[in-house]
Each structure stands twice: as C-alpha cells, then as structure tokens.
Design a protein around this motif. Structure first.
Motif, mmCIF file in Angstrom:
data_model
loop_
_atom_site.group_PDB
_atom_site.id
_atom_site.type_symbol
_atom_site.label_atom_id
_atom_site.label_comp_id
_atom_site.label_asym_id
_atom_site.label_seq_id
_atom_site.Cartn_x
_atom_site.Cartn_y
_atom_site.Cartn_z
ATOM 1 N N GLU A 82 -14.074 16.338 -22.620
ATOM 2 C CA GLU A 82 -13.022 16.669 -21.659
ATOM 3 C C GLU A 82 -13.483 16.387 -20.228
ATOM 4 O O GLU A 82 -12.704 15.893 -19.407
ATOM 5 N N ILE A 83 -14.724 16.686 -19.928
ATOM 6 C CA ILE A 83 -15.261 16.412 -18.591
ATOM 7 C C ILE A 83 -15.253 14.918 -18.310
ATOM 8 O O ILE A 83 -14.912 14.474 -17.208
ATOM 9 N N ALA A 84 -15.612 14.113 -19.303
ATOM 10 C CA ALA A 84 -15.615 12.659 -19.110
ATOM 11 C C ALA A 84 -14.202 12.149 -18.834
ATOM 12 O O ALA A 84 -14.001 11.299 -17.956
ATOM 13 N N VAL A 85 -13.217 12.680 -19.557
ATOM 14 C CA VAL A 85 -11.826 12.256 -19.342
ATOM 15 C C VAL A 85 -11.369 12.649 -17.934
ATOM 16 O O VAL A 85 -10.746 11.857 -17.213
ATOM 17 N N LEU A 86 -11.700 13.881 -17.526
ATOM 18 C CA LEU A 86 -11.294 14.335 -16.192
ATOM 19 C C LEU A 86 -11.984 13.535 -15.086
ATOM 20 O O LEU A 86 -11.385 13.270 -14.041
ATOM 21 N N LYS A 87 -13.227 13.143 -15.302
ATOM 22 C CA LYS A 87 -13.926 12.322 -14.302
ATOM 23 C C LYS A 87 -13.265 10.961 -14.154
ATOM 24 O O LYS A 87 -13.128 10.452 -13.035
ATOM 25 N N THR A 88 -12.861 10.358 -15.258
ATOM 26 C CA THR A 88 -12.191 9.055 -15.156
ATOM 27 C C THR A 88 -10.845 9.210 -14.441
ATOM 28 O O THR A 88 -10.467 8.355 -13.640
ATOM 29 N N GLU A 89 -10.113 10.302 -14.719
ATOM 30 C CA GLU A 89 -8.845 10.530 -14.011
ATOM 31 C C GLU A 89 -9.088 10.719 -12.513
ATOM 32 O O GLU A 89 -8.321 10.217 -11.689
ATOM 33 N N LEU A 90 -10.134 11.454 -12.162
ATOM 34 C CA LEU A 90 -10.454 11.661 -10.754
ATOM 35 C C LEU A 90 -10.791 10.334 -10.069
ATOM 36 O O LEU A 90 -10.329 10.065 -8.951
ATOM 37 N N ASN A 91 -11.565 9.506 -10.720
ATOM 38 C CA ASN A 91 -11.927 8.210 -10.126
ATOM 39 C C ASN A 91 -10.705 7.322 -9.935
ATOM 40 O O ASN A 91 -10.569 6.663 -8.896
ATOM 41 N N THR A 92 -9.801 7.295 -10.911
ATOM 42 C CA THR A 92 -8.594 6.471 -10.757
ATOM 43 C C THR A 92 -7.711 7.030 -9.638
ATOM 44 O O THR A 92 -7.116 6.264 -8.870
ATOM 45 N N SER A 93 -7.641 8.359 -9.518
ATOM 46 C CA SER A 93 -6.852 8.959 -8.431
ATOM 47 C C SER A 93 -7.450 8.624 -7.068
ATOM 48 O O SER A 93 -6.712 8.347 -6.109
ATOM 49 N N LYS A 94 -8.774 8.652 -6.971
ATOM 50 C CA LYS A 94 -9.425 8.293 -5.703
ATOM 51 C C LYS A 94 -9.147 6.844 -5.334
ATOM 52 O O LYS A 94 -8.885 6.518 -4.175
ATOM 53 N N ILE A 95 -9.198 5.957 -6.311
ATOM 54 C CA ILE A 95 -8.943 4.535 -6.047
ATOM 55 C C ILE A 95 -7.492 4.341 -5.590
ATOM 56 O O ILE A 95 -7.219 3.611 -4.623
ATOM 57 N N GLU A 96 -6.551 5.014 -6.266
ATOM 58 C CA GLU A 96 -5.143 4.905 -5.865
ATOM 59 C C GLU A 96 -4.937 5.456 -4.454
ATOM 60 O O GLU A 96 -4.194 4.875 -3.652
ATOM 61 N N ASN A 97 -5.588 6.571 -4.147
ATOM 62 C CA ASN A 97 -5.478 7.178 -2.823
ATOM 63 C C ASN A 97 -6.018 6.240 -1.750
ATOM 64 O O ASN A 97 -5.404 6.070 -0.690
ATOM 65 N N ASP A 98 -7.168 5.627 -2.002
ATOM 66 C CA ASP A 98 -7.734 4.679 -1.039
ATOM 67 C C ASP A 98 -6.815 3.473 -0.841
ATOM 68 O O ASP A 98 -6.644 2.994 0.302
ATOM 69 N N ASP A 99 -6.206 2.984 -1.922
ATOM 70 C CA ASP A 99 -5.279 1.844 -1.799
ATOM 71 C C ASP A 99 -4.048 2.218 -0.975
ATOM 72 O O ASP A 99 -3.606 1.450 -0.108
ATOM 73 N N LEU A 100 -3.509 3.412 -1.224
ATOM 74 C CA LEU A 100 -2.331 3.845 -0.454
ATOM 75 C C LEU A 100 -2.688 4.050 1.018
ATOM 76 O O LEU A 100 -1.905 3.687 1.906
ATOM 77 N N GLU A 101 -3.839 4.621 1.294
ATOM 78 C CA GLU A 101 -4.256 4.826 2.682
ATOM 79 C C GLU A 101 -4.437 3.487 3.399
ATOM 80 O O GLU A 101 -4.026 3.332 4.556
ATOM 81 N N ALA A 102 -5.028 2.524 2.706
ATOM 82 C CA ALA A 102 -5.205 1.199 3.310
ATOM 83 C C ALA A 102 -3.850 0.540 3.587
ATOM 84 O O ALA A 102 -3.659 -0.106 4.631
ATOM 85 N N SER A 103 -2.893 0.690 2.676
ATOM 86 C CA SER A 103 -1.576 0.081 2.903
ATOM 87 C C SER A 103 -0.845 0.777 4.052
ATOM 88 O O SER A 103 -0.125 0.127 4.825
ATOM 89 N N ILE A 104 -1.021 2.090 4.211
ATOM 90 C CA ILE A 104 -0.392 2.803 5.331
ATOM 91 C C ILE A 104 -0.972 2.320 6.649
ATOM 92 O O ILE A 104 -0.237 2.053 7.613
ATOM 93 N N TYR A 105 -2.297 2.203 6.714
ATOM 94 C CA TYR A 105 -2.923 1.744 7.962
ATOM 95 C C TYR A 105 -2.577 0.296 8.275
ATOM 96 O O TYR A 105 -2.491 -0.087 9.444
ATOM 97 N N SER A 106 -2.379 -0.501 7.254
ATOM 98 C CA SER A 106 -2.032 -1.904 7.520
ATOM 99 C C SER A 106 -0.582 -2.036 8.007
ATOM 100 O O SER A 106 -0.247 -2.986 8.697
ATOM 101 N N GLN A 107 0.286 -1.104 7.666
ATOM 102 C CA GLN A 107 1.686 -1.178 8.072
ATOM 103 C C GLN A 107 1.937 -0.526 9.431
ATOM 104 O O GLN A 107 3.048 -0.583 9.937
ATOM 105 N N THR A 108 0.949 0.084 10.013
ATOM 106 C CA THR A 108 1.128 0.746 11.300
ATOM 107 C C THR A 108 1.284 -0.301 12.392
ATOM 108 O O THR A 108 0.455 -1.187 12.546
ATOM 109 N N ASN A 109 2.353 -0.174 13.156
ATOM 110 C CA ASN A 109 2.631 -1.100 14.243
ATOM 111 C C ASN A 109 2.456 -0.338 15.555
ATOM 112 O O ASN A 109 3.247 0.538 15.897
ATOM 113 N N TYR A 110 1.413 -0.664 16.292
ATOM 114 C CA TYR A 110 1.082 0.069 17.513
ATOM 115 C C TYR A 110 2.066 -0.222 18.654
ATOM 116 O O TYR A 110 2.276 0.618 19.526
#
Length: 150
Positions: A82-110
């Motif tokens: 169960e710990i191994a499954v939860l760790k993989t879910e956490l890693n995929t969530s972190k990767i998705e979060n980083d991708d969304l944050e990068a897309s938000i910063y790239s769309q910012t128009n100063y």
C-alpha cells in the motif's frame, strides 16, 4: 678449581626438581548417599502428568506465537504494498502539479497586468523623489518592521 666444583658453584644454588613434602593424608570416608524414598505409583503418575502438562503448554505457546508471527508478517507485507502504491500516486500528483504550475507561469502576460494596474487601479511607477535611501548601522541584518531613521 675443577670443572665439577665450578659447576656446583654456578648451578648448585637452585633446586633441580622440587619434590613435594610427604603429607600423610587422612583417609577420607566415602560420602553417604541419601536413600531415595520410593515414590508411590500415584506420585509417579502425578509427576508424569505435570511434565506432560508443561509440554502441552509449551507446544500451544509455540503454535500461538508462530501463527501470530505469520499474521504480522502478512500484514507488514500488505502495508508495504500500500505504501508503494501511495508513493507512486504522490509522485504522479507532484509531476502533474509541476506541469500545471509551469503552464500557468507561461501564460502570464505582464503587459496586461501593467495596463490593468495603471488604467483600472490608478497605480503609477514611483518617481525618483518618492524613493528614500538611508544607511543601516548593521549591513548583515535588516529588520523589516523597524523604525526608519530620519
């Protein structure tokens, strides 16, 4: 002085072989052996039954401990999975979060932010006379909410 006399002078002052003194020992009497009182058949059966009961208790305890060990080992293995499954879910969530944050910063128009701040909110850039510079006594540490000297 002859060789024999010289030998006696040099080597004759120590004992060659120590012979123990003859101590007359007292003859020891043989130790008395206590006579075992013969047990009755009932006492012998009681001893055997007591030994058997202890043996049965030991066997039951060993079986109980073995079953407990196997159960704990199985639950530990399940928790590790169960710990191994939860760790993989956490890693995929972190990767998705980083991708969304990068897309938000790239769309910012100063430029849009600057226009909104100046036109709608009435903000303006500070002029040179609005900026006050002062010297701090300690250059390594700045207290953010301290009093500003005149």
């Amino acid at each position: 002085m002859t060789t024999e006399e010289r030998y006696q002078l040099i080597y004759g002052n120590t004992a060659r072989v120590a012979e123990p003194a003859q101590d007359p020992k007292k003859p020891e009497r043989p130790k008395r052996q206590r006579k075992k009182t013969p047990q009755t058949k009932q006492e012998q059966l009681f001893d055997i039954e007591w030994k058997n009961k202890r043996l049965y208790a030991a066997v039951v305890l060993i079986v109980f401990l073995s079953i407990s060990y196997v159960n704990l080992n199985a639950s530990t293995t399940q928790l590790r999975k169960e710990i191994a499954v939860l760790k993989t879910e956490l890693n995929t969530s972190k990767i998705e979060n980083d991708d969304l944050e990068a897309s938000i910063y790239s769309q910012t128009n100063y430029d849009v932010i600057k226009q909104t701040a100046t036109q709608k909110l009435g903000m303006a850039k500070p002029k040179a006379d609005h900026i006050i510079k002062y010297g701090s006594g300690n250059k390594d540490y700045v207290r953010q909410y301290g009093t500003i000297p005149d």
